[in-house]
Enzyme design. Sequence first.
Site, PDB file in Angstrom:
ATOM      1  N   TRP A  21       0.795  -1.272  -0.098  1.00 11.37           N
ATOM      2  CA  TRP A  21       0.048  -0.064   0.076  1.00 11.37           C
ATOM      3  C   TRP A  21       0.723   1.144  -0.086  1.00 11.37           C
ATOM      4  CZ3 TRP A  21      -3.480   1.412   4.851  1.00 11.37           C
ATOM      5  CH2 TRP A  21      -4.340   2.544   4.454  1.00 11.37           C
ATOM      6  N   TYR A  61      -4.181   1.521  -4.758  1.00  9.54           N
ATOM      7  CA  TYR A  61      -2.589   2.156  -3.953  1.00  9.54           C
ATOM      8  C   TYR A  61      -1.991   2.723  -4.661  1.00  9.54           C
ATOM      9  CZ  TYR A  61      -4.074  -1.772  -0.590  1.00  9.54           C
ATOM     10  OH  TYR A  61      -4.827  -2.399   0.465  1.00  9.54           O
ATOM     11  N   TYR A 207      -4.493  -7.929   7.933  1.00 13.82           N
ATOM     12  CA  TYR A 207      -3.635  -6.757   7.480  1.00 13.82           C
ATOM     13  C   TYR A 207      -3.553  -5.822   8.492  1.00 13.82           C
ATOM     14  CZ  TYR A 207      -8.128  -3.650   6.601  1.00 13.82           C
ATOM     15  OH  TYR A 207      -9.225  -3.095   6.476  1.00 13.82           O
ATOM     16  N   LEU A 210       0.770  -3.765  12.366  1.00 14.66           N
ATOM     17  CA  LEU A 210       1.599  -2.756  12.920  1.00 14.66           C
ATOM     18  C   LEU A 210       0.615  -1.337  13.210  1.00 14.66           C
ATOM     19  CD1 LEU A 210       5.082  -2.869  10.803  1.00 14.66           C
ATOM     20  CD2 LEU A 210       4.588  -3.797  13.310  1.00 14.66           C
ATOM     21  N   LYS A 218       8.947   4.173  16.908  1.00 14.95           N
ATOM     22  CA  LYS A 218       9.223   5.358  16.367  1.00 14.95           C
ATOM     23  C   LYS A 218       8.467   6.346  16.682  1.00 14.95           C
ATOM     24  CE  LYS A 218       7.716   4.777  11.575  1.00 14.95           C
ATOM     25  NZ  LYS A 218       8.259   4.266  10.403  1.00 14.95           N
ATOM     26  N   ARG A 233      -2.197   9.307   7.337  1.00 14.20           N
ATOM     27  CA  ARG A 233      -2.292   9.000   8.891  1.00 14.20           C
ATOM     28  C   ARG A 233      -2.100  10.328   9.824  1.00 14.20           C
ATOM     29  NH1 ARG A 233       3.100   5.232   8.687  1.00 14.20           N
ATOM     30  NH2 ARG A 233       3.588   7.110   7.311  1.00 14.20           N
ATOM     31  N   ALA A 286       5.572  -2.052   4.255  1.00 15.85           N
ATOM     32  CA  ALA A 286       7.188  -1.595   4.441  1.00 15.85           C
ATOM     33  C   ALA A 286       7.526  -0.728   3.184  1.00 15.85           C
ATOM     34  CB  ALA A 286       8.251  -2.662   4.482  1.00 15.85           C
ATOM     35  N   ARG A 287       8.082   0.410   3.546  1.00 20.09           N
ATOM     36  CA  ARG A 287       8.702   1.200   2.421  1.00 20.09           C
ATOM     37  C   ARG A 287      10.083   1.395   2.315  1.00 20.09           C
ATOM     38  NH1 ARG A 287       5.282   6.223   4.142  1.00 20.09           N
ATOM     39  NH2 ARG A 287       6.076   7.032   1.979  1.00 20.09           N
ATOM     40  N   GLN A 291      13.179  -2.074   6.914  1.00 26.55           N
ATOM     41  CA  GLN A 291      11.983  -2.178   7.629  1.00 26.55           C
ATOM     42  C   GLN A 291      11.486  -3.695   7.601  1.00 26.55           C
ATOM     43  OE1 GLN A 291       9.205   0.665   5.957  1.00 26.55           O
ATOM     44  NE2 GLN A 291       9.854   2.159   7.720  1.00 26.55           N
TER      45      GLN A 291
END
Length: 326
Positions: A21, A61, A207, A210, A218, A233, A286-287, A291
Amino acid sequence: MQYRVLGATGLELSAVGLGAWAIGGPGYAFGWGPQQDNDSIETIHAALDAGINWIDTAPVYGLGHSEIVVGKALAEVSERPMISSKCGLVWQPGTSRVRNELTAASVTTECEESLRRLKVDCIDIYHIHWPVPAERIEEAWEAIGRLIDAGKVRLGAVSNFSRSQLEQVQAIRPVSVLQPPYSMLERSVEQEHLPYCVEHGIGVLSYSPLQNGLLTGKVTPDWVAALPKSDWRKRNSEFNSPRLEANLDLVTALQNEAEQLTATVGQLAIAWVLQNPAVSAAIVGARKPEQIRETAQAADTTFPGDLMHRVSELIAARDARVAGGA
Ligand SMILES: NC(=O)c1ccc[n+]([C@@H]2O[C@H](COP(=O)([O-])OP(=O)(O)OC[C@H]3O[C@@H](n4cnc5c(N)ncnc54)[C@H](OP(=O)(O)O)[C@@H]3O)[C@@H](O)[C@H]2O)c1
């Protein structure tokens, strides 16, 4: 990497799958801010190196961009992982306005467009992304059945369905997979959905384990304030007061527990999801390559029962604060 059988399908999936995503980047209401494609491609390759054998994406996405980047990254590998994608959210080319659409014609067209962007002949797991409009879910499910019969889709799946909507489409053709949200902070599927899936051999790919990055250790109020406006977000209630404070206190307490086992809070959050026997695998976003290198290890991290018991108490304390307007 631990591999698990996906419901009654017989497919073996890595317990952690990569979610694509965020690598779609900005450009629509639920974008994640700027993202470099070379970072995304490195992340996908790092996931495969860690033993991950499936990637979840969707046309919406980045309005096609995530699927294009996944297709590009997979064109460079000798053995392609399984691909999971979705239908039901469409946009007019040249605009960023997204609408729900579940007509049979749209499902068929969307699948063709995904195959083209992903550069594959068949999508392994194909979901109805959202059950909206509800009166069209049967029509869309029948269309997915025809795509399976035509060899363009391997397994039919649904996401974000209520238990009664699951029953509705299951009566037409068995559902192979449910993709619901599931994390320490979002446990609404525990009571009805998960028992139904176990009973009917439906694989569960949960899904946002995290909670979109919140359960990594973080996040601080300053970190949220520094998010670009194009990161959805910034306006999400879990990342804002009053919930943010209760969530961050939970994360601090989890961090203390995880550190005693030289694990990270993110690994603990994912392992917590995976310890539910109804969950086949978790889709972890993850991006950046580092990560997914960290979070993929959660599949092989076992936390002792007494720690998991303390974690349940910490989650209950956070819930009580949130329920009290915390
Ligand atoms: N079916 C549906 O309706 C639906 C809905 C949501 C998600 N999904 C799928 O599930 C996947 C996973 O969910 P998700 O992306 O919402 O959230 P997630 O896995 O809960 O969180 C992923 C985000 O956390 C941050 N992160 C990941 N690993 C980290 C690490 N080791 N250290 C620090 N930060 C880290 C990254 O963002 P930052 O670096 O920007 O913080 C990353 O994009 C999605 O990609 C998508 O494929 C499906």
